[in-house]
Write a protein that holds these residues in place. Structure first.
Motif, PDB file in Angstrom:
ATOM      1  N   GLN A 243       5.322  -4.080  11.272  1.00 32.16           N
ATOM      2  CA  GLN A 243       4.245  -4.360  10.332  1.00 32.16           C
ATOM      3  C   GLN A 243       3.006  -4.883  11.068  1.00 32.16           C
ATOM      4  O   GLN A 243       1.881  -4.504  10.743  1.00 32.16           O
ATOM      5  N   ASP A 244       3.213  -5.729  12.059  1.00 31.36           N
ATOM      6  CA  ASP A 244       2.079  -6.215  12.858  1.00 31.36           C
ATOM      7  C   ASP A 244       1.433  -5.083  13.647  1.00 31.36           C
ATOM      8  O   ASP A 244       0.214  -5.048  13.809  1.00 31.36           O
ATOM      9  N   ALA A 245       2.239  -4.158  14.134  1.00 30.63           N
ATOM     10  CA  ALA A 245       1.697  -3.038  14.907  1.00 30.63           C
ATOM     11  C   ALA A 245       0.790  -2.160  14.048  1.00 30.63           C
ATOM     12  O   ALA A 245      -0.187  -1.596  14.544  1.00 30.63           O
ATOM     13  N   PHE A 246       1.106  -2.047  12.758  1.00 31.30           N
ATOM     14  CA  PHE A 246       0.291  -1.208  11.876  1.00 31.30           C
ATOM     15  C   PHE A 246      -0.888  -1.954  11.262  1.00 31.30           C
ATOM     16  O   PHE A 246      -1.874  -1.341  10.883  1.00 31.30           O
ATOM     17  N   LEU A 247      -0.797  -3.278  11.148  1.00 31.78           N
ATOM     18  CA  LEU A 247      -1.836  -4.032  10.449  1.00 31.78           C
ATOM     19  C   LEU A 247      -2.869  -4.680  11.352  1.00 31.78           C
ATOM     20  O   LEU A 247      -4.031  -4.770  10.997  1.00 31.78           O
TER      21      LEU A 247
ATOM     22  N   ASP B 252       0.848  -1.188   0.000  1.00 34.90           N
ATOM     23  CA  ASP B 252       0.000   0.000   0.000  1.00 34.90           C
ATOM     24  C   ASP B 252       0.889   1.244   0.000  1.00 34.90           C
ATOM     25  O   ASP B 252       1.384   1.649   1.051  1.00 34.90           O
ATOM     26  N   PRO B 253       1.134   1.864  -1.171  1.00 30.06           N
ATOM     27  CA  PRO B 253       2.031   3.021  -1.236  1.00 30.06           C
ATOM     28  C   PRO B 253       1.499   4.263  -0.515  1.00 30.06           C
ATOM     29  O   PRO B 253       2.240   5.196  -0.253  1.00 30.06           O
TER      30      PRO B 253
ATOM     31  N   ASN C  22       7.571  -3.101   3.745  1.00 32.86           N
ATOM     32  CA  ASN C  22       7.344  -4.090   2.698  1.00 32.86           C
ATOM     33  C   ASN C  22       8.583  -4.290   1.826  1.00 32.86           C
ATOM     34  O   ASN C  22       8.696  -5.292   1.132  1.00 32.86           O
ATOM     35  N   LEU C  23       9.522  -3.359   1.870  1.00 30.87           N
ATOM     36  CA  LEU C  23      10.755  -3.514   1.108  1.00 30.87           C
ATOM     37  C   LEU C  23      11.581  -4.698   1.604  1.00 30.87           C
ATOM     38  O   LEU C  23      12.368  -5.271   0.855  1.00 30.87           O
TER      39      LEU C  23
END
Length: 131
Positions: free
Chosen positions: A94-98, A31-32, A41-42
């Protein structure tokens, strides 16, 4: 001096290669519009997956050949710890944001990282593997 084979490092290198292969074939949604998510995601892109494959394969060859010169075990352990720590932080952010909880993948990566640290703290003396 008789050196023992570092079996823990061999298992970690196999896990590293498998993680690289899984990330190559698992293309996550990007998701840019969310900059932090896009940056995290990189770590799942092709160059980072290639680094997992190259480092894991190199360390696997190093441990199978039982090579102990030039502090090779110690350097391999430090590189593996750095790579797994980077992925642990990445998956945790990533888990914290998703999602509201920590995923199973993050927990398993954390256990691998802890095993590498315990291996480094208790099985090396002056940079030499003592088994």
């Amino acid at each position: 001096m008789q050196y023992k084979r570092n079996n823990s490092l061999m298992i970690t290198s196999i896990e590293t290669v498998i993680m690289g292969l899984v990330l190559i074939f698992n293309h996550p949604y990007d998701d840019p519009t969310r900059p932090v998510f896009h940056a995290m995601n990189l770590f799942q892109s092709w160059p980072m997956c290639a680094s997992l494959l190259v480092l894991g394969g190199g360390v696997l060859i190093l441990t199978i050949c039982n090579y102990h010169k030039h502090f090779a075990d110690f350097v391999a352990t430090v590189l593996m710890a750095a790579l797994w720590m980077a992925y642990l932080v990445t998956f945790f952010v990533q888990d914290a944001f998703l999602q509201p909880s920590v995923s199973v993948a993050t927990i398993l990566i954390g256990f691998v990282f802890i095993r590498i640290l315990l291996d480094a703290f208790f099985h090396f003396e002056r940079g030499v593997w003592i088994g």
